[in-house]
Design an enzyme around this catalytic site. Sequence first.
Site, short mmCIF file in Angstrom:
data_model
loop_
_atom_site.label_atom_id
_atom_site.label_comp_id
_atom_site.label_asym_id
_atom_site.label_seq_id
_atom_site.Cartn_x
_atom_site.Cartn_y
_atom_site.Cartn_z
N ASP A 1 -2.62 -2.00 -14.98
CA ASP A 1 -1.50 -2.89 -15.31
C ASP A 1 -1.04 -3.60 -14.04
OD1 ASP A 1 0.29 -4.10 -17.01
OD2 ASP A 1 1.84 -2.59 -16.73
N TYR B 1 1.42 -6.87 -12.09
CA TYR B 1 2.84 -7.18 -11.84
C TYR B 1 2.88 -8.61 -11.33
CZ TYR B 1 7.52 -5.97 -9.83
OH TYR B 1 8.85 -5.87 -9.52
N HIS C 1 9.76 -12.13 -12.95
CA HIS C 1 10.02 -10.72 -13.25
C HIS C 1 10.18 -9.92 -11.97
CE1 HIS C 1 9.79 -6.80 -15.14
NE2 HIS C 1 8.73 -6.50 -14.41
N ARG D 1 17.06 -3.93 -5.24
CA ARG D 1 17.25 -4.11 -3.79
C ARG D 1 18.22 -5.27 -3.56
NH1 ARG D 1 11.82 -3.69 -4.56
NH2 ARG D 1 11.51 -5.93 -4.27
N GLU E 1 7.80 -4.11 -22.17
CA GLU E 1 7.33 -5.15 -21.27
C GLU E 1 6.37 -6.03 -22.07
OE1 GLU E 1 7.86 -3.29 -16.83
OE2 GLU E 1 5.83 -3.42 -17.63
N GLU F 1 3.58 -8.35 -22.42
CA GLU F 1 2.45 -8.68 -21.56
C GLU F 1 1.29 -9.25 -22.37
OE1 GLU F 1 1.23 -5.77 -18.74
OE2 GLU F 1 3.19 -4.77 -18.64
N ASP G 1 3.88 -2.79 -22.82
CA ASP G 1 3.88 -1.65 -21.90
C ASP G 1 5.25 -0.97 -22.00
OD1 ASP G 1 3.23 0.13 -19.86
OD2 ASP G 1 3.93 -1.23 -18.31
N ARG H 1 12.81 3.53 -18.25
CA ARG H 1 13.32 3.07 -16.97
C ARG H 1 14.03 4.16 -16.17
NH1 ARG H 1 10.18 -1.25 -16.18
NH2 ARG H 1 10.52 -2.90 -17.72
N GLN I 1 11.27 6.31 -14.76
CA GLN I 1 10.58 5.49 -13.74
C GLN I 1 11.39 5.39 -12.46
OE1 GLN I 1 9.92 1.45 -15.01
NE2 GLN I 1 8.88 0.86 -13.13
N TYR J 1 9.34 6.81 -9.11
CA TYR J 1 8.37 5.82 -8.64
C TYR J 1 8.30 5.68 -7.12
CZ TYR J 1 11.45 1.87 -7.38
OH TYR J 1 12.34 1.04 -6.78
N LYS K 1 5.65 5.36 -17.50
CA LYS K 1 4.78 4.33 -18.06
C LYS K 1 3.65 4.89 -18.92
CE LYS K 1 6.18 0.47 -15.90
NZ LYS K 1 6.41 -0.82 -16.56
N THR L 1 1.11 2.63 -24.56
CA THR L 1 0.90 1.19 -24.39
C THR L 1 0.31 0.68 -25.68
OG1 THR L 1 0.48 1.43 -22.02
CG2 THR L 1 -0.27 -0.61 -23.06
N THR M 1 4.60 -7.80 -16.88
CA THR M 1 5.65 -8.42 -17.68
C THR M 1 5.69 -9.92 -17.48
OG1 THR M 1 6.95 -6.41 -17.43
CG2 THR M 1 8.10 -8.36 -18.23
N GLU N 1 15.61 -6.75 -17.85
CA GLU N 1 16.06 -8.05 -17.35
C GLU N 1 17.07 -8.70 -18.30
OE1 GLU N 1 12.52 -10.41 -15.57
OE2 GLU N 1 11.66 -8.94 -16.96
#
Length: 397
Positions: free
Chosen positions: A114, A116, A121, A130, A187, A189, A219, A223, A226, A230, A239, A243, A330, A344
């Site tokens: 998968d 990114y 996104h 962050r 997600e 995708e 996906d 959260r 994760q 992660y 994750k 799927t 995503t 999001e």
Amino acid sequence: MSWIKDPAFTAQSPFGPQTLPYGVIDAGSGPVVAVRVGDHALPLRSLDLGARLSPLVAGESLDDLLAAERPLWSELRARLTELVQLPATPVGADLLPLSAVRSLLPFRVGDYVDFYSSRHHAENVGRMFRPDGDPLLPNWTHLPVGYHGRAGTVVVSGTDVVRPHGQSRPPGADAPGFGPSKRLDIEAEVGFVCGGPVASRVSTSAAAEHLFGVVLLNDWSARDIQAWEYVPLGPFLGKSFLTSISAWITPLEAFSNARLPTPAAPNPLLDYLVEDQPWGLDLRIQVNWNGSLVAEPPFAEMSWSAAQQLAHMTVNGATVRPGDLFGSGTVSGADKRQRGSFLELSWGGKEPVTLADGTERTFLADGDTVVLTATAPGPDGSLVGLSEVAGTVVSGE
């Protein structure tokens, strides 16, 4: 005038003769390979396809077809296009309403990766996680970031989504707890199904020899699990639980009118990522949450293409094999209405989404159903369809 009288089998409908996606169905006597024509399935085992092509679709999955090579894929598609547009019913043809058959996972999934690859996104997630730093980490603009997923939990559309359990640490807590995910997400995708010969170090110019077709892919993501796990190694239990992919694979050749360049890269690309032809796709995705259209992510804005992803995935010597699957990551756009995850859309749970019935959601509740659909421009103003991918959340207790 075609012998197929299904009103959904026209060039103005997503599953007319311009699309012809492959799948595997069971009408009560076991799995058979079929193509979708409008709202019907056409089993292929009894059709006169010739000695070269018939063995590719005689089994109980698409595995033999995926193991063939591009010239045979093209030959089969041309033969099927001819057969479905004949004025008289071909010998051995038997149309089955989709409502009367069960769709199965159409191939044995090999490796699953998968990516990114949506800048929108990645920047949205970076701003949430962050807030005081650069939303994009330095490597993102130089390579397609990805991770190796769990092939054994790839399922066909319509399979229930059992709420996963795992460790998570609530804000302000000193230690993690264990239990069902409280921040279950999607997600939206696009997935790419691989075939052809086993190969490594696949160049972008050779991508078409290994990309059999395209599916929609959800996906599902926990959260809270994760977020706790992660760092420093990346996605794992948040994750790997499920799927979902479309039951029908739209052949790559169906998207010849939907090809376009990816957005210009901010940095000079290393040679192995340079493309000699456009590999972006103009796919229009819709995300429906309990029947409410909540997002329309634009795949045309993805920063890294399938050809670049495949080249990067194999550049270290790793192989691509028939049945391998990789997800785009995503799909999100610049506008809020174009965000392809509920993380999001709700901005980390701070901005609830109001559905058509007046209920509000941030993340998924038990009983919620999410359906992804998509179309692409086809020849002469037609529409090419990607089969839906749907799932309903059920309690994991």
